[in-house]
Write a protein that holds these residues in place. Structure first.
Motif, mmCIF file in Angstrom:
data_model
loop_
_atom_site.group_PDB
_atom_site.id
_atom_site.type_symbol
_atom_site.label_atom_id
_atom_site.label_comp_id
_atom_site.label_asym_id
_atom_site.label_seq_id
_atom_site.Cartn_x
_atom_site.Cartn_y
_atom_site.Cartn_z
ATOM 1 N N HIS A 50 35.259 45.621 46.566
ATOM 2 C CA HIS A 50 34.523 45.360 47.808
ATOM 3 C C HIS A 50 33.003 45.440 47.620
ATOM 4 N N ASN A 53 32.081 43.500 43.508
ATOM 5 C CA ASN A 53 32.444 42.075 43.468
ATOM 6 C C ASN A 53 32.251 41.375 44.806
ATOM 7 N N MET A 55 33.958 41.355 47.535
ATOM 8 C CA MET A 55 35.154 40.721 48.079
ATOM 9 C C MET A 55 35.457 41.263 49.476
ATOM 10 N N LEU A 59 40.915 39.731 50.641
ATOM 11 C CA LEU A 59 41.064 39.390 49.220
ATOM 12 C C LEU A 59 41.310 40.630 48.366
ATOM 13 N N SER A 63 44.680 41.052 46.154
ATOM 14 C CA SER A 63 44.624 41.245 44.704
ATOM 15 C C SER A 63 45.316 42.536 44.266
#
Length: 88
Positions: A50, A53, A55, A59, A63
């Motif tokens: 989070h 990256n 994200m 997501l 993942s």
């Protein structure tokens, strides 16, 4: 584990903690801080995906093969621990 941050509770404190983490601009420093915390591996992965990256939780959850609500709940607990580490 009691975090002091209940859903719908102390949202200002939660926002303050998130902002403090977002202010760390060095990915290396943030990675080292996350690795140094006493967190389970899933919580560490959530924070890295989070914050490092960038994200979104959907997501991150996909993942890690967990639900979005589980990712958000684990995140909320993990940043309490991370915030305490930041303020040592």
């Amino acid at each position: 584990m009691q975090t002091g941050l209940k859903r719908g509770g102390n949202d200002m404190k939660y926002i303050e903690m998130r902002n403090s983490i977002n202010e760390i601009t060095s990915k290396t420093m943030l990675t080292d801080l996350i690795n140094a915390c006493l967190l389970d591996s899933i919580s560490k992965q959530i924070l890295k995906l989070h914050y490092i990256n960038k994200m979104p939780f959907k997501l991150v959850a996909d993942s890690l093969h967990i639900s979005k609500s589980s990712a958000e709940r684990k995140h909320r607990k993990a940043i309490c621990i991370l915030f305490k580490e930041l303020n040592k």
